[in-house]
Every structure is written in C-alpha cells, then in structure tokens.
Motif scaffolding. Structure first.
Motif, PDB file in Angstrom:
ATOM      1  N   ALA A 157       0.835  -1.209   0.000  1.00 46.62           N
ATOM      2  CA  ALA A 157       0.000   0.000   0.000  1.00 46.62           C
ATOM      3  C   ALA A 157       0.865   1.251   0.000  1.00 46.62           C
ATOM      4  O   ALA A 157       0.611   2.217  -0.741  1.00 46.62           O
ATOM      5  CB  ALA A 157      -0.935  -0.009   1.205  1.00 46.62           C
ATOM      6  N   LYS A 158       1.909   1.244   0.798  1.00 46.49           N
ATOM      7  CA  LYS A 158       2.818   2.397   0.898  1.00 46.49           C
ATOM      8  C   LYS A 158       3.466   2.682  -0.458  1.00 46.49           C
ATOM      9  O   LYS A 158       3.575   3.837  -0.874  1.00 46.49           O
ATOM     10  CB  LYS A 158       3.882   2.100   1.965  1.00 46.49           C
ATOM     11  CG  LYS A 158       4.650   3.276   2.507  1.00 46.49           C
ATOM     12  CD  LYS A 158       5.347   2.877   3.821  1.00 46.49           C
ATOM     13  CE  LYS A 158       6.093   4.070   4.412  1.00 46.49           C
ATOM     14  NZ  LYS A 158       7.407   4.299   3.714  1.00 46.49           N
TER      15      LYS A 158
ATOM     16  N   ALA B 144      -6.081  -1.828  -2.015  1.00 43.69           N
ATOM     17  CA  ALA B 144      -6.723  -0.872  -1.100  1.00 43.69           C
ATOM     18  C   ALA B 144      -6.219   0.542  -1.357  1.00 43.69           C
ATOM     19  O   ALA B 144      -6.993   1.499  -1.375  1.00 43.69           O
ATOM     20  CB  ALA B 144      -6.452  -1.288   0.344  1.00 43.69           C
ATOM     21  N   ALA B 145      -4.928   0.684  -1.563  1.00 37.79           N
ATOM     22  CA  ALA B 145      -4.373   2.016  -1.838  1.00 37.79           C
ATOM     23  C   ALA B 145      -4.907   2.565  -3.156  1.00 37.79           C
ATOM     24  O   ALA B 145      -5.276   3.735  -3.246  1.00 37.79           O
ATOM     25  CB  ALA B 145      -2.849   1.949  -1.865  1.00 37.79           C
ATOM     26  N   HIS B 146      -4.994   1.711  -4.158  1.00 32.90           N
ATOM     27  CA  HIS B 146      -5.563   2.153  -5.440  1.00 32.90           C
ATOM     28  C   HIS B 146      -7.028   2.571  -5.279  1.00 32.90           C
ATOM     29  O   HIS B 146      -7.485   3.535  -5.908  1.00 32.90           O
ATOM     30  CB  HIS B 146      -5.447   1.037  -6.480  1.00 32.90           C
ATOM     31  CG  HIS B 146      -4.079   0.884  -7.078  1.00 32.90           C
ATOM     32  ND1 HIS B 146      -3.430   1.911  -7.733  1.00 32.90           N
ATOM     33  CD2 HIS B 146      -3.241  -0.179  -7.101  1.00 32.90           C
ATOM     34  CE1 HIS B 146      -2.247   1.484  -8.150  1.00 32.90           C
ATOM     35  NE2 HIS B 146      -2.097   0.224  -7.771  1.00 32.90           N
ATOM     36  N   ALA B 147      -7.752   1.883  -4.423  1.00 33.68           N
ATOM     37  CA  ALA B 147      -9.157   2.240  -4.202  1.00 33.68           C
ATOM     38  C   ALA B 147      -9.277   3.621  -3.565  1.00 33.68           C
ATOM     39  O   ALA B 147     -10.142   4.433  -3.927  1.00 33.68           O
ATOM     40  CB  ALA B 147      -9.822   1.176  -3.322  1.00 33.68           C
ATOM     41  N   VAL B 148      -8.403   3.908  -2.607  1.00 35.69           N
ATOM     42  CA  VAL B 148      -8.388   5.236  -1.988  1.00 35.69           C
ATOM     43  C   VAL B 148      -8.107   6.307  -3.034  1.00 35.69           C
ATOM     44  O   VAL B 148      -8.820   7.313  -3.131  1.00 35.69           O
ATOM     45  CB  VAL B 148      -7.344   5.306  -0.856  1.00 35.69           C
ATOM     46  CG1 VAL B 148      -7.154   6.745  -0.384  1.00 35.69           C
ATOM     47  CG2 VAL B 148      -7.749   4.424   0.321  1.00 35.69           C
TER      48      VAL B 148
ATOM     49  N   GLU C 205       3.136   6.225  -2.422  1.00 36.15           N
ATOM     50  CA  GLU C 205       4.366   6.996  -2.664  1.00 36.15           C
ATOM     51  C   GLU C 205       4.666   7.144  -4.149  1.00 36.15           C
ATOM     52  O   GLU C 205       5.223   8.151  -4.577  1.00 36.15           O
ATOM     53  CB  GLU C 205       5.536   6.367  -1.903  1.00 36.15           C
ATOM     54  CG  GLU C 205       5.388   6.539  -0.382  1.00 36.15           C
ATOM     55  CD  GLU C 205       6.482   5.861   0.437  1.00 36.15           C
ATOM     56  OE1 GLU C 205       6.625   6.190   1.621  1.00 36.15           O
ATOM     57  OE2 GLU C 205       7.181   4.985  -0.131  1.00 36.15           O
ATOM     58  N   ALA C 206       4.235   6.168  -4.940  1.00 36.50           N
ATOM     59  CA  ALA C 206       4.423   6.270  -6.397  1.00 36.50           C
ATOM     60  C   ALA C 206       3.608   7.421  -6.982  1.00 36.50           C
ATOM     61  O   ALA C 206       3.947   7.976  -8.035  1.00 36.50           O
ATOM     62  CB  ALA C 206       4.012   4.962  -7.072  1.00 36.50           C
TER      63      ALA C 206
END
Ligand SMILES: Nc1c(NC[C@H](O)[C@H](O)[C@H](O)CO)[nH]c(=O)[nH]c1=O
Ligand SMILES: CC(=O)[C@@H](O)COP(=O)(O)O
Length: 140
Positions: A22-23, A124-128, A27-28
C-alpha cells in the motif's frame, strides 16, 4: 497529499506485506504516508475514524488479515471490520478502503498479500486514490 494506513497486526508478517504494498502505491503517486498500528481487524474502524476525523489525510487504507479458526469469532471480526470501515467512510466522506484479508488459511493470505493471486494492500491504496480522484472531479 497525505494518506493514512491503519493496520491490524494480529499476523505481523501479513501486516508487513500489506503495508509495504500500500505504501508503495501511495508513494508512487507522490503521496506521504503515516502508519498507525492496532492489535487486530476489530480495532480498524475506530483507528480509521480517528485518522479520517483528524482532517490530515486525503484517504485511509485499512489493512489486516483475519484467518478462520475453530469458532464463530472469525465471522464477528470480519463483519464488524467491514461494516465499521464502510460506516466511517460514509459518515466522514473520507475514503477508507477495505484491505483486510478474510481467508481460510495462511496460504490463501500469502497469495493475496503480494503472493501472486492478488495484492490486497496495493488494491486498497488504489481504491483510496480512485475515490480521491472522483471527489476532485466533482469539486472542480
Ligand atoms: N483472530 C483474529 C483477530 N482477532 C482479534 C480482534 O481483531 C481484536 O483485536 C480482539 O478481539 C480485541 O478487540 N484479529 C485479526 O486481525 N485477525 C484474526 O485472525
Ligand atoms: C479469526 C479469529 O478470531 C480466529 O483466529 C480465532 O480462532 P478460534 O475461532 O479458533 O478461537
């Protein structure tokens, strides 16, 4: 842009795998990440609420792993985590993604935390990020 990751560390190796993925996604995109650790998935909704209500974060990735045991405890932990995280994002308007593995065994968990089948931490990060983009599209 800042993001929060809240992680239940009931299974520390799985938690670490999910957080790393996720990080990397946040960060990307140039995001900064703050990490908050709680004992298990049942604590994720309140941790997400604390982060969302702080006003510091564009979104929150809620990560963890719940592996079915011998009793019905699994059902309660999974249900409350999912319902609680959804309630937080709907109440606060801050995107809170459900990146909690709900699986039968460790093999399934490893396969879904960057082990080939799926990476639920990254997802999950992509969903955010996707919900942040929707909000930006509608606020322009
Ligand atoms: N069995 C799992 C748990 N159980 C712990 C709960 O999440 C909670 O911390 C406890 O009931 C105290 O409130 N948590 C997980 O994340 N994964 C599990 O497999
Ligand atoms: C998901 C759980 O809470 C589970 O790990 C607890 O195990 P058990 O049902 O055997 O007590």
């Amino acid at each position: 842009m800042k993001f929060a990751i809240v992680v239940g560390q009931f299974y520390e190796e799985l938690a670490e795998r999910l957080v790393i993925s996720a990080k990397e996604v946040f960060e990307a995109e140039g995001g900064e990440v703050d990490l908050f650790v709680v004992p298990g998935a049942f604590e994720l909704p309140l941790a997400a609420q604390y982060a969302a209500e702080s006003g510091r974060y564009a979104g929150v990735a809620c990560l963890g792993a719940v592996i079915r045991g011998e009793t019905t405890h699994y059902d309660y932990v999974c249900t409350e985590a999912a319902r609680g995280i959804q309630d937080v994002q709907l109440k606060t308007g801050v995107p809170c993604a459900f990146g909690v593995l709900t699986v039968e065994n460790m093999d399934q968990a490893l396969a879904r935390s960057g082990g080939g089948k799926r990476d639920s931490g990254a997802h999950a990060a992509h969903a955010v990020l996707a919900l942040v983009k929707v909000r930006e599209q509608l606020s322009g």
